[in-house]
Design a protein around this motif. Structure first.
Motif, PDB file in Angstrom:
ATOM      1  N   ILE A  10     -68.087  88.824 -39.055  1.00  0.00           N
ATOM      2  CA  ILE A  10     -69.374  87.924 -38.978  1.00  0.00           C
ATOM      3  C   ILE A  10     -70.056  88.465 -40.102  1.00  0.00           C
ATOM      4  O   ILE A  10     -70.641  87.290 -41.017  1.00  0.00           O
ATOM      5  CB  ILE A  10     -69.997  87.890 -37.846  1.00  0.00           C
ATOM      6  CG1 ILE A  10     -69.165  87.424 -36.448  1.00  0.00           C
ATOM      7  CG2 ILE A  10     -71.372  87.410 -37.840  1.00  0.00           C
ATOM      8  CD1 ILE A  10     -69.762  87.611 -35.243  1.00  0.00           C
ATOM      9  N   ALA A  11     -70.402  89.544 -40.248  1.00  0.00           N
ATOM     10  CA  ALA A  11     -71.058  90.173 -41.443  1.00  0.00           C
ATOM     11  C   ALA A  11     -70.358  89.731 -42.811  1.00  0.00           C
ATOM     12  O   ALA A  11     -71.214  89.490 -43.948  1.00  0.00           O
ATOM     13  CB  ALA A  11     -71.179  91.720 -41.627  1.00  0.00           C
ATOM     14  N   LEU A  12     -69.136  89.383 -42.892  1.00  0.00           N
ATOM     15  CA  LEU A  12     -68.382  89.223 -44.252  1.00  0.00           C
ATOM     16  C   LEU A  12     -68.374  87.699 -44.129  1.00  0.00           C
ATOM     17  O   LEU A  12     -68.804  87.322 -45.534  1.00  0.00           O
ATOM     18  CB  LEU A  12     -67.017  89.324 -44.029  1.00  0.00           C
ATOM     19  CG  LEU A  12     -65.964  89.201 -45.209  1.00  0.00           C
ATOM     20  CD1 LEU A  12     -66.537  90.113 -46.454  1.00  0.00           C
ATOM     21  CD2 LEU A  12     -64.648  89.337 -44.998  1.00  0.00           C
ATOM     22  N   VAL A  13     -68.749  87.040 -43.094  1.00  0.00           N
ATOM     23  CA  VAL A  13     -69.089  85.473 -43.412  1.00  0.00           C
ATOM     24  C   VAL A  13     -70.575  85.563 -44.225  1.00  0.00           C
ATOM     25  O   VAL A  13     -70.706  84.503 -45.074  1.00  0.00           O
ATOM     26  CB  VAL A  13     -69.081  84.693 -42.104  1.00  0.00           C
ATOM     27  CG1 VAL A  13     -69.549  83.323 -42.279  1.00  0.00           C
ATOM     28  CG2 VAL A  13     -67.350  84.756 -41.897  1.00  0.00           C
ATOM     29  N   ARG A  14     -71.258  85.991 -43.433  1.00  0.00           N
ATOM     30  CA  ARG A  14     -72.857  86.008 -44.129  1.00  0.00           C
ATOM     31  C   ARG A  14     -72.926  86.358 -45.570  1.00  0.00           C
ATOM     32  O   ARG A  14     -73.566  86.021 -46.571  1.00  0.00           O
ATOM     33  CB  ARG A  14     -73.817  86.991 -43.108  1.00  0.00           C
ATOM     34  CG  ARG A  14     -74.092  86.311 -41.962  1.00  0.00           C
ATOM     35  CD  ARG A  14     -75.649  87.119 -41.212  1.00  0.00           C
ATOM     36  NE  ARG A  14     -75.697  86.714 -40.088  1.00  0.00           N
ATOM     37  CZ  ARG A  14     -75.575  87.322 -38.885  1.00  0.00           C
ATOM     38  NH1 ARG A  14     -74.777  88.267 -38.724  1.00  0.00           N
ATOM     39  NH2 ARG A  14     -75.946  86.645 -37.670  1.00  0.00           N
ATOM     40  N   GLU A  15     -72.141  87.481 -45.904  1.00  0.00           N
ATOM     41  CA  GLU A  15     -72.078  87.821 -47.276  1.00  0.00           C
ATOM     42  C   GLU A  15     -71.489  86.747 -48.235  1.00  0.00           C
ATOM     43  O   GLU A  15     -71.997  86.794 -49.418  1.00  0.00           O
ATOM     44  CB  GLU A  15     -71.271  89.257 -47.427  1.00  0.00           C
ATOM     45  CG  GLU A  15     -71.439  89.736 -48.825  1.00  0.00           C
ATOM     46  CD  GLU A  15     -70.075  91.242 -48.759  1.00  0.00           C
ATOM     47  OE1 GLU A  15     -69.704  91.287 -49.650  1.00  0.00           O
ATOM     48  OE2 GLU A  15     -70.161  91.913 -47.531  1.00  0.00           O
ATOM     49  N   ARG A  16     -70.504  86.294 -47.672  1.00  0.00           N
ATOM     50  CA  ARG A  16     -69.532  85.340 -48.787  1.00  0.00           C
ATOM     51  C   ARG A  16     -70.153  83.836 -48.839  1.00  0.00           C
ATOM     52  O   ARG A  16     -70.001  83.520 -49.823  1.00  0.00           O
ATOM     53  CB  ARG A  16     -68.360  85.410 -48.477  1.00  0.00           C
ATOM     54  CG  ARG A  16     -67.555  86.777 -48.394  1.00  0.00           C
ATOM     55  CD  ARG A  16     -66.556  86.752 -49.483  1.00  0.00           C
ATOM     56  NE  ARG A  16     -65.687  87.881 -49.601  1.00  0.00           N
ATOM     57  CZ  ARG A  16     -64.574  87.909 -49.051  1.00  0.00           C
ATOM     58  NH1 ARG A  16     -63.857  86.900 -48.649  1.00  0.00           N
ATOM     59  NH2 ARG A  16     -63.784  88.755 -49.033  1.00  0.00           N
TER      60      ARG A  16
END
Length: 636
Positions: A10-16
């Motif tokens: 989820i954090a990676l989705v927010r970042e990308r």
């Protein structure tokens, strides 16, 4: 039910998934300074932009309707899907393979998120149709259709035009071979279910992919080619699906949206080939509705792309045929004219040619000239109204006056009423005063009730069956001037946590008089405090999660995007001075309370209490003086 998506994914989705890219595919955003972007809110109708996006913190907030959040929240709200589904949708866009924690508590979900699969099915179908157009023997008629209208292979490829084979199950079998289930094929609208199983919805037709503003294929428009086609309708469109809503879709918006924003112009044409002709002729702001007339939702899409408001008026140009159907379309467009701040125009070719035929017969320059010769929509509609009457007869001139007067008083720009009154007098050959009198009379008649989608008027429900209104909670706005220092302190702590650092830990809830702002201070402490804040949007998300379901959550996004009232980048001196100013106000409240107690205390009967409070008052006054000096030193 399914396992939870792993937190790190989820954090990676927010970042990308960059929030400016995601929001920007729905709304035209302009630089508002201080690293902020601004546009018209997609969640409510507004004339001036109050929707803010701050890419550095990954948050959006509308100061008009108070909607806010991160990129996942935006997709949730705009597509009306769950958090789980929004993460999956964004992950598919940015190429992240999500992992699920099956050992944890299951995620309560509604129906499975269909969008990524339906979009993928349409992408595969679009590629398949293109292959068929240039490779299948029975696509010859389709290629000839395009050639006769002046579209070569390069043009067809640019717009993704394809061909649906005449066989009944060719696409269905192709998609099954790519792993799509029968349920997904039916849900996508690409296949339909008959007595003998699934079959292709589109057969033997020329196919135009319909894309949304982010360039995802979400549907198709299909043109009849063969005389023995059992479906006689010249054009078929994808039925309503989870991803395709015809009242909100504009063909060509993926190609036109940047030019619309750049040129502050949108050209609305009537068909797919008209869009192609306009773009190839250099009018790259052209779009078309898909199997339905231009409506309020289409207008809302264009307004967001135009950044359409009173200070930056653009123009919307409709192209209509000169026939009766075109006149009806013009009248309907005029009825919805109030939706725009932009000026509305009509471009009609005298020969009655649509842009596609005009380009074919007279060339690209003629299409550009057609748009250049646009006339105000009001004048076009007025001309149509007057054409219904014999203006050589006195009695029918009066009828024409009464009909046209209603048109004059309905124009959006009230400053132009007198000018249009004079213009109408010239058309009718009447004295201006006579026409003006009728216009005044028309204006004094009761106005029609506002349309159901007009949110500018309160809805009044009468009758005994109406439910009582919900109880009103009288909580003042946290942006009220009374709380401005509290608001600014939390803005700095949210946007530049390193500047306040451990000094922020000295604050407590007593320093914040608004309950929501006090709750956010507590949430910041719960999230580890600004001194330990993670970078970027992760800090904002941590604070919002710590707030939980408290009403204060509504303003977390606002604190993240509201520009500082400084005119420059803040520094540590500014931040510490702001903290000192806040503490000074708290100290002043304590001093006031103490003075009130002293006034109520008898210095003789309660000498010890009086002397203790008096000493405390002297210490508070000294502390307040020190805080004031620290605030002044920071040049607040």
């Amino acid at each position: 039910m399914a396992g939870r998506i792993k937190d790190e994914d989820i954090a990676l989705v927010r970042e990308r998934a960059r929030i400016d890219d995601v929001v920007g595919s729905y709304v035209t955003l302009k630089n508002a300074g201080g690293g902020n972007l601004k546009g018209l809110c997609p969640f409510h109708d507004e004339k001036s932009p109050s929707f803010n996006v701050t890419p550095s913190r990954g948050f959006f907030y509308c100061f008009g309707c108070q909607e806010g959040g991160d990129v996942i929240d935006f997709i949730q709200k705009i597509d009306q899907i769950t958090f789980h589904e929004a993460v999956e949708t964004l992950a598919a866009k940015v190429g992240i393979q999500l992992r699920y924690d099956e050992s944890g508590a299951p995620m309560q979900r509604g129906p499975s998120n269909q969008r990524p699969r339906l979009v993928e099915a349409h992408k595969v179908a679009a590629e398949y149709y293109v292959e068929q157009l240039f490779g299948a023997a029975d696509a010859t008629l389709g290629r000839q259709f395009l050639d006769k209208r002046g579209f070569d292979k390069d043009a067809a490829v640019h717009f993704g035009v394809g061909f649906a084979p005449r066989g009944g199950e060719a696409l269905t079998n192709h998609l099954r071979g790519r792993g799509f289930t029968n349920a997904e094929l039916v849900a996508s609208g690409l296949s339909a279910e008959g007595q003998r199983g699934l079959y292709d919805r589109f057969r033997g037709r020329l196919m135009w992919p319909i894309r949304d503003a982010s360039s995802d294929v979400i549907g198709f428009g299909a043109r009849r080619l063969f005389d023995d086609d059992k479906i006689e309708a010249k054009y078929l469109n994808t039925p309503e699906t989870a991803i395709y809503k015809k009242s909100k879709v504009l063909y060509g918006v993926d190609l036109a949206r940047r030019e619309i924003a750049k040129g502050r112009q949108a050209v609305v044409v009537e068909g797919y080939t008209d869009v192609m002709a306009c773009h190839l002729a250099g009018v790259q702001t052209a779009v078309a509705t898909c199997g339905t007339s231009f409506g309020d939702d289409h207008a809302r899409v264009l307004r967001q792309l135009l950044l359409d408001h009173d200070q930056f008026r653009g123009e919307v140009i409709f192209t209509f045929d000169g026939d009766e159907a075109g006149q009806r379309a013009a009248l309907k467009a005029f009825a919805g004219d109030q939706a725009f701040a932009a000026q509305t125009y009509v471009a009609v070719e005298p020969d009655g040619l649509d842009p596609c035929d005009l380009r074919l017969q007279k060339g690209d320059a003629a299409v550009r000239e057609l748009i250049g010769r646009r006339v105000p929509l009001y004048r076009f509609v007025l001309s149509n109204v007057l054409s219904k009457y014999d203006l050589d007869r006195a009695d029918t001139r009066i009828d024409a006056l009464r009909d046209a007067a209603r048109l004059v008083v309905s124009i959006r720009d009230r400053s132009k009423v007198d000018a249009f009154t004079r213009e109408l007098a010239g058309h009718l050959g009447m004295e201006v005063d006579q026409v003006r009198t009728e216009v005044y009379r028309a204006a004094s008649r009761p106005a029609a009730a506002p349309a159901s989608n007009d949110r500018s008027q309160p809805v009044v429900v009468q009758g005994g069956d109406a439910p009582p209104p919900p109880p009103r909670v009288d909580v003042p706005s946290p942006r009220d001037q009374r709380f401005v220092i509290e608001w600014d302190v939390l803005k700095v702590a949210m946007q530049h946590p390193a500047l306040v650092g451990v000094a922020f830990d000295e604050l407590d809830d007593q320093d914040f008089t608004h309950p929501w702002l006090a709750a956010i201070r507590s949430a910041m402490a719960k999230a580890g405090g600004p001194s330990a804040a993670p970078p970027g949007e992760a800090w904002v998300v941590a604070v919002r999660d710590a707030v939980g379901n408290d009403p204060a959550a509504a303003v977390v996004g606002a604190l993240a995007v509201d520009p500082l009232r400084l005119g420059r980048e803040p520094d540590e001196a500014y931040a510490l001075a702001l903290l000192a100013r806040l503490q000074e106000l708290t100290c002043a409240r304590r001093i006031q309370d103490l003075k009130s107690k002293l006034q109520r205390t008898n210095p003789i009967d309660r000498a010890d209490d009086y002397n203790r409070m008096f000493g405390e008052l002297i210490a508070l006054e000294a502390y307040r003086s020190d805080l004031r000096k620290r605030a002044i030193t920071g040049a607040l």
